[in-house]
Design a protein around this motif. Structure first.
Motif, PDB file in Angstrom:
ATOM      1  N   ASN A  47      42.317   8.772  44.712  1.00  0.00           N
ATOM      2  CA  ASN A  47      42.638  10.484  45.022  1.00  0.00           C
ATOM      3  C   ASN A  47      43.406  10.647  45.755  1.00  0.00           C
ATOM      4  O   ASN A  47      43.597  11.729  44.986  1.00  0.00           O
ATOM      5  CB  ASN A  47      40.960  10.766  45.991  1.00  0.00           C
ATOM      6  N   GLY A  48      44.546   9.378  45.950  1.00  0.00           N
ATOM      7  CA  GLY A  48      45.836  10.430  46.161  1.00  0.00           C
ATOM      8  C   GLY A  48      46.544  10.720  45.451  1.00  0.00           C
ATOM      9  O   GLY A  48      47.419  11.504  45.002  1.00  0.00           O
ATOM     10  N   VAL A  49      46.230   9.809  44.045  1.00  0.00           N
ATOM     11  CA  VAL A  49      47.445  10.307  43.044  1.00  0.00           C
ATOM     12  C   VAL A  49      46.976  11.584  41.878  1.00  0.00           C
ATOM     13  O   VAL A  49      48.024  12.090  41.441  1.00  0.00           O
ATOM     14  CB  VAL A  49      47.017   8.592  41.816  1.00  0.00           C
ATOM     15  N   ARG A  50      45.911  11.348  42.296  1.00  0.00           N
ATOM     16  CA  ARG A  50      45.282  13.134  41.303  1.00  0.00           C
ATOM     17  C   ARG A  50      45.466  13.815  42.216  1.00  0.00           C
ATOM     18  O   ARG A  50      45.535  14.702  42.137  1.00  0.00           O
ATOM     19  CB  ARG A  50      43.753  12.583  41.657  1.00  0.00           C
ATOM     20  N   HIS A  51      45.761  13.769  43.650  1.00  0.00           N
ATOM     21  CA  HIS A  51      46.479  14.724  44.593  1.00  0.00           C
ATOM     22  C   HIS A  51      48.296  15.282  44.287  1.00  0.00           C
ATOM     23  O   HIS A  51      48.190  16.269  44.040  1.00  0.00           O
ATOM     24  CB  HIS A  51      46.287  14.656  45.676  1.00  0.00           C
ATOM     25  N   VAL A  52      48.783  14.300  43.592  1.00  0.00           N
ATOM     26  CA  VAL A  52      50.409  13.866  43.457  1.00  0.00           C
ATOM     27  C   VAL A  52      50.106  14.829  42.457  1.00  0.00           C
ATOM     28  O   VAL A  52      51.083  15.912  41.836  1.00  0.00           O
ATOM     29  CB  VAL A  52      50.416  12.907  43.865  1.00  0.00           C
ATOM     30  N   GLN A  53      49.186  14.425  41.267  1.00  0.00           N
ATOM     31  CA  GLN A  53      49.175  14.355  39.901  1.00  0.00           C
ATOM     32  C   GLN A  53      49.089  16.420  39.619  1.00  0.00           C
ATOM     33  O   GLN A  53      49.480  17.515  38.580  1.00  0.00           O
ATOM     34  CB  GLN A  53      48.437  14.160  38.578  1.00  0.00           C
ATOM     35  N   LYS A  54      48.241  16.957  41.011  1.00  0.00           N
ATOM     36  CA  LYS A  54      47.797  18.196  40.861  1.00  0.00           C
ATOM     37  C   LYS A  54      48.563  18.715  40.842  1.00  0.00           C
ATOM     38  O   LYS A  54      49.690  19.950  40.584  1.00  0.00           O
ATOM     39  CB  LYS A  54      46.922  18.061  41.471  1.00  0.00           C
ATOM     40  N   LEU A  55      49.937  18.489  41.952  1.00  0.00           N
ATOM     41  CA  LEU A  55      51.001  19.154  42.241  1.00  0.00           C
ATOM     42  C   LEU A  55      52.088  20.040  41.276  1.00  0.00           C
ATOM     43  O   LEU A  55      52.623  19.864  41.399  1.00  0.00           O
ATOM     44  CB  LEU A  55      51.643  18.456  43.894  1.00  0.00           C
ATOM     45  N   MET A  56      52.254  18.636  40.450  1.00  0.00           N
ATOM     46  CA  MET A  56      52.994  18.549  39.708  1.00  0.00           C
ATOM     47  C   MET A  56      52.938  18.965  38.064  1.00  0.00           C
ATOM     48  O   MET A  56      51.846  19.236  37.703  1.00  0.00           O
ATOM     49  CB  MET A  56      53.528  16.801  39.228  1.00  0.00           C
ATOM     50  N   LYS A  57      53.720  20.304  37.854  1.00  0.00           N
ATOM     51  CA  LYS A  57      54.044  21.392  36.977  1.00  0.00           C
ATOM     52  C   LYS A  57      54.217  20.943  36.504  1.00  0.00           C
ATOM     53  O   LYS A  57      56.290  21.240  35.840  1.00  0.00           O
ATOM     54  CB  LYS A  57      53.378  22.480  37.391  1.00  0.00           C
ATOM     55  N   VAL A  58      54.422  20.029  34.620  1.00  0.00           N
ATOM     56  CA  VAL A  58      55.334  19.601  33.450  1.00  0.00           C
ATOM     57  C   VAL A  58      54.974  19.984  32.788  1.00  0.00           C
ATOM     58  O   VAL A  58      54.064  19.923  31.809  1.00  0.00           O
ATOM     59  CB  VAL A  58      55.495  17.842  34.041  1.00  0.00           C
ATOM     60  N   GLN A  59      56.464  20.349  31.831  1.00  0.00           N
ATOM     61  CA  GLN A  59      55.983  20.061  30.201  1.00  0.00           C
ATOM     62  C   GLN A  59      56.383  19.019  30.197  1.00  0.00           C
ATOM     63  O   GLN A  59      57.395  18.353  29.660  1.00  0.00           O
ATOM     64  CB  GLN A  59      57.133  21.682  29.576  1.00  0.00           C
ATOM     65  N   VAL A  66      52.394   5.185  37.837  1.00  0.00           N
ATOM     66  CA  VAL A  66      51.327   5.366  38.431  1.00  0.00           C
ATOM     67  C   VAL A  66      50.749   6.548  38.246  1.00  0.00           C
ATOM     68  O   VAL A  66      49.752   7.595  38.698  1.00  0.00           O
ATOM     69  CB  VAL A  66      50.192   4.235  39.511  1.00  0.00           C
ATOM     70  N   LEU A  67      52.081   7.522  38.667  1.00  0.00           N
ATOM     71  CA  LEU A  67      51.970   9.360  39.100  1.00  0.00           C
ATOM     72  C   LEU A  67      52.281   9.542  37.901  1.00  0.00           C
ATOM     73  O   LEU A  67      52.576  10.759  38.628  1.00  0.00           O
ATOM     74  CB  LEU A  67      52.678   8.890  40.322  1.00  0.00           C
ATOM     75  N   MET A  68      52.126   9.039  37.240  1.00  0.00           N
ATOM     76  CA  MET A  68      53.188   9.621  35.378  1.00  0.00           C
ATOM     77  C   MET A  68      52.258  10.768  35.394  1.00  0.00           C
ATOM     78  O   MET A  68      50.435  10.230  34.473  1.00  0.00           O
ATOM     79  CB  MET A  68      53.531   8.926  34.848  1.00  0.00           C
ATOM     80  N   PRO A  69      52.125  11.789  35.800  1.00  0.00           N
ATOM     81  CA  PRO A  69      50.747  13.122  35.061  1.00  0.00           C
ATOM     82  C   PRO A  69      51.243  13.449  33.584  1.00  0.00           C
ATOM     83  O   PRO A  69      51.824  14.405  33.169  1.00  0.00           O
ATOM     84  CB  PRO A  69      51.416  14.649  35.427  1.00  0.00           C
ATOM     85  N   LEU A  70      50.315  12.855  32.961  1.00  0.00           N
ATOM     86  CA  LEU A  70      50.255  12.133  31.349  1.00  0.00           C
ATOM     87  C   LEU A  70      49.369  13.847  31.024  1.00  0.00           C
ATOM     88  O   LEU A  70      48.414  13.482  31.567  1.00  0.00           O
ATOM     89  CB  LEU A  70      50.055  11.727  30.540  1.00  0.00           C
ATOM     90  N   THR A  71      49.262  14.669  29.466  1.00  0.00           N
ATOM     91  CA  THR A  71      49.235  15.583  29.361  1.00  0.00           C
ATOM     92  C   THR A  71      48.510  15.515  28.027  1.00  0.00           C
ATOM     93  O   THR A  71      47.422  16.422  27.428  1.00  0.00           O
ATOM     94  CB  THR A  71      49.962  16.601  29.600  1.00  0.00           C
ATOM     95  N   THR A  72      49.206  15.365  27.276  1.00  0.00           N
ATOM     96  CA  THR A  72      48.836  14.701  25.664  1.00  0.00           C
ATOM     97  C   THR A  72      47.878  13.259  25.454  1.00  0.00           C
ATOM     98  O   THR A  72      48.269  12.775  26.168  1.00  0.00           O
ATOM     99  CB  THR A  72      49.941  14.744  25.141  1.00  0.00           C
ATOM    100  N   LYS A  73      46.724  14.047  25.470  1.00  0.00           N
ATOM    101  CA  LYS A  73      45.558  12.907  24.634  1.00  0.00           C
ATOM    102  C   LYS A  73      45.409  12.874  22.750  1.00  0.00           C
ATOM    103  O   LYS A  73      45.802  13.688  22.844  1.00  0.00           O
ATOM    104  CB  LYS A  73      45.010  13.559  25.152  1.00  0.00           C
TER     105      LYS A  73
END
Length: 830
Positions: A616-628, A823-830
């Protein structure tokens, strides 16, 4: 130094002690040391020093601060010293005692040593001579650090002085056994560089033996007729003791006592005051007898005149108390061993027996009398040796473990077993030995009780660690167990039952604090305390993860909620602050709460909660990250990771991860390092081979898919020519519904990957007669495409397009290196 005590009429029963010696001998310093001994060695002194002079504390403070003692303008200064009895429990070691202590001027003493004639006058005309005549004990002081020549000169003067004192007291018909103490002062100055406490004490002992030898001839002459207790003690005889003292111990290795503690000063004044009191009592009793004698003398004169004629006609044969009569009298009035071997009697009895043996008529004594004398001398020597060995033996109260205690018991029952030929059962040494044997049993039993006590609580705490639920009953049992187990099993200051009290040094009852500090008790007590602490940490971690039952429990500060509807930016800061407030003693790394510290099933339950909270904490951090998903977009994110919000999240997530894996790093730091220097950083790939797993049910139509060509791994950087690495496919090994193929490199295995490079792999396969391919060309990021090798490939269709190759896995062999996403890498492309 101002006058000490005001001149008040002295009680005739109050004994007087005179300190007498050359200038610089340390008389005043010895008075200060007496006061210090009363404060630090009261049990040895057997009393607490109570005084009426304001000068005594000043003298003591000057002695122990190293400042100059203010000299007196008087040749004689008197102090009234009162000894309040030292008590062991309610038992007083002595009766209350008041002594007048006279301190004479060194120059006046030297004058009297040069010309002691004033002592012999009927009415001495100098205060010091009067003090000598009126003293009940004299302490002769000489600096132990003097040269041999200076000591010899001082001893010669003292011998002459004592001969005059003896004659004066004989002429005055004073009682015998006048106590004189020859004291070697300032013995701390005998210490030399490299000395230990033992070598220094040996040197002091040798100095004292030299002093005793110098007076040996005088003693033999002075005590020529002093062969028995009071019935044969001549008027004016002198009893001499030699001691060595120091106001402080020297700073040499091995000194266990404080350096400010006097050396042998308490023993000196204890014996001196006791002998002075005894001498004063004998003197007063003698005066009373003399008065009655004078009254009867007149009556006897007439009878004597009448008898002269008879005596003239019938002269008697010379008679007197011959040696045989003296020995028989001594034997007839001899008290039991407990009395004749008492500390205050043994030396006098020994001297009396030795005088019998040295008498010229001794060889003519009947064999039974000679046997009696020799047996008593041997008994005294044996007792003194026994007493010395007992004094050198540690008391049971000094033991620190059971082996120490058993060693003491072995000594008491072997080397210190009472000789069967002597009736020593009630002597002081035998009583103390018997008391110590009782102490050994009492300590042993108390130790066993304490060990059982703490083992019981240790066992109960360990059982509570095995809990399956963290309910109210479990919490209540922890609270009760902690409260009870933290109380000592017995009041530590209380005496142990069956440890008796003996009214002599080291005879006090043993307290429970002695076995409480035993090694064995310490270890089981530490075992209980460690189990108690583990239990408390388990309870606290369960509280922090919300495993216990509210509302009486602390907030679940480590239980992180889902990100939806929660302020993720402030959550980590709030939870860390709440954690520090609720658990201020928790280590920075939370090591006390590591899951590995606790047994199952509690460990599994708490690890599951930790994993959920971390996710849940990882998801909170990734929620804060806005990245292209571009190189510039990732560089921009890297620039924000030093913000306080991310630092706080890094601390909290690292704590949650460390509780599962103690070596876990800060995940924000790992991500920051991964994204640093993207313009120049090369991600190394070292591909030493693969294992390819193909399910048997991967088919096209009815035909199974099988590899037919090498695996081609292609890396393309911008407009540069592609770099291809190929891997040969081995024959497959089929088992468990899959076929496993080993792929080995045909050439080099290392590739340098830069952000933005293209990386893909393709393996030709066949299904029956159809030529197809497995392709690894999709992943979670378009900037970092090396993760494609870990993804499930796609299978080309016989017509066109691709479909998922379900169940196919490409795993690098051991020794290979493939970068992995943090683990905190906010990956957006699937």
């Amino acid at each position: 130094m101002s006058p000490a005590d005001p001149p008040i009429p002295a009680d005739p029963a109050t004994p007087r002690v005179l300190l007498f010696g050359h200038r610089g001998a340390g008389k005043s310093a010895l008075i200060g040391a007496l006061l210090q001994a009363g404060a630090t060695q009261g049990e040895t002194l057997r009393g607490e020093v109570v005084h009426s002079s304001v000068d005594l504390p000043r003298i003591r403070d000057a002695v122990y601060s190293g400042t100059q003692i203010e000299p007196s303008q008087r040749v004689l200064v008197s102090y009234t010293i009162r000894l309040r009895p030292w008590r062991i429990d309610s038992q007083a070691l002595i009766e209350p005692l008041t002594v007048i202590l006279d301190d004479c001027d060194g120059k006046a003493a030297e004058s009297l040593l040069e010309d002691p004639e004033p002592i012999t006058r009927r009415v001495p005309d100098s205060p010091v001579a009067q003090a000598v005549v009126g003293a009940d004990a004299i302490v002769l002081l000489v600096d132990a650090a003097s040269t041999d020549a200076e000591l010899t000169e001082a001893f010669t003067e003292f011998k002459t002085f004592l001969e005059v004192v003896g004659r004066a007291k004989t002429d005055a018909r004073e009682v015998g056994g006048f106590p004189v103490f020859l004291v070697l002062t300032q013995c701390d100055r005998l210490a030399r560089p490299g000395d230990t406490e033992r070598t220094w004490e040996e040197r002091v002992r040798h100095r004292a033996e030299t002093a005793w030898a110098a007076f040996d001839a005088f003693l033999k002459d002075a005590d020529d007729h002093d062969v028995a207790p009071a019935p044969f003690l001549p008027f004016g005889s002198v009893h001499l003791d030699v001691l060595a003292v120091a106001v402080r111990r020297p700073p040499v290795p091995g000194v266990l006592s404080p350096l400010s503690q006097p050396y042998q000063v308490a023993e000196l004044f204890r014996d001196c005051f006791a002998q002075a009191k005894a001498h004063r009592a004998r003197a007063r009793a003698s005066d009373t007898r003399l008065k009655w004698t004078a009254r009867l003398a007149l009556t006897a004169v007439a009878a004597l005149l009448t008898s002269f004629a008879v005596v003239a006609l019938f002269p008697p044969q010379p008679s007197g108390p011959g040696l045989a009569e003296k020995v028989r009298t001594y034997e007839r009035f001899e008290p039991p061993a407990a009395s004749r071997l008492a500390d205050d009697q043994i030396e006098r009895n020994k001297n009396a027996l030795l005088r019998f043996k040295l008498d010229g008529d001794y060889p003519d004594l009947p064999p039974d009398l000679r046997g009696f004398v020799e047996s008593r001398i041997k008994e005294i020597e044996d007792y003194e040796a026994f007493r010395s060995q007992l004094a050198a033996t540690p008391a049971p109260a000094s033991a620190r473990n059971l082996p120490d205690l058993y060693k003491i018991r072995a000594t008491l029952t072997s080397a210190l077993d009472l000789p069967p030929e002597y009736a020593w059962g009630e002597t002081a040494a035998a009583v103390l030995r018997r008391k110590w044997l009782d102490d050994v049993k009492a300590i042993e039993q108390a130790e066993a009780d304490m060990v059982a006590y703490y083992r019981k609580y240790d066992t109960e705490a360990t059982a509570l660690l095995l809990t399956r639920v963290f309910d109210a009953g479990w919490l209540a049992r922890i609270a009760t167990l902690t409260e009870e187990g933290d109380r000592p099993p017995f009041p530590l200051k209380n005496p142990i039952p069956n440890s008796p009290t003996v009214n002599q040094p080291r005879g006090e009852p043993v307290a429970y604090s002695v076995p409480y500090e035993f090694d064995e008790v310490y270890h089981v007590r530490r075992g209980w305390q460690q189990a108690r602490d583990r239990l408390a940490h388990l309870r606290d971690l369960a509280d922090a993860l919300g495993a216990t039952t509210p509302p009486t429990r602390p907030a679940a500060v480590l239980m992180l909620p889902e990100p939806n509807g929660v302020d993720s930016a402030s959550l980590a800061t709030e939870r860390l602050a709440a954690l520090r407030e609720a658990y201020p003693d928790l280590a920075e790394d939370g090591s006390e709460w590591e899951a590995q510290n606790f047994p199952d099933p509690a460990r599994t339950e708490l690890t599951t909660r930790l994993q959920k909270s971390f996710a849940n904490g990882v998801r909170h951090v990734q929620k804060l990250m806005k990245v292209q998903d571009t190189k510039d977009g990732w560089k921009a994110l890297a620039g924000t990771l030093s913000d306080p919000t991310y630092r706080e999240w890094g601390q909290l997530l690292q704590l949650l991860d460390r509780l599962q894996n103690p070596s876990a790093p800060d995940p924000v730091t790992i991500l920051s390092h991964f994204l640093s220097d993207l313009d120049t950083k090369a991600f190394e790939l070292d591909l030493r081979g693969f294992e390819l797993t193909v399910p048997l049910d991967l088919t096209v139509g009815l035909d199974r898919v099988e590899p037919v060509g090498p695996l081609a791994l292609t890396l393309t950087r911008g407009q540069n020519a592609p770099v291809t690495v190929k891997f040969t496919v081995s024959k497959g090994d089929t088992h468990d519904n899959v076929t496993v193929y080993r792929l080995t490199p045909e050439g080099g295995t290392k590739l340098a990957y830069y952000a933005g490079d293209d990386l893909r792999a393709e393996l030709p396969v066949r299904a029956g007669t159809q030529s197809l391919a497995l392709r690894w060309d999709t992943g979670d990021s378009n900037t970092f495409r090396f993760d494609r090798l870990g993804r499930e490939p796609r299978l080309t269709k016989p017509t066109s397009g691709t479909e998922p190759a379900t169940g196919v896995k490409l795993v690098p062999t051991s020794g290979s290196t493939v970068p992995r996403f943090p683990v905190l890498m906010p990956l957006t492309t699937k």
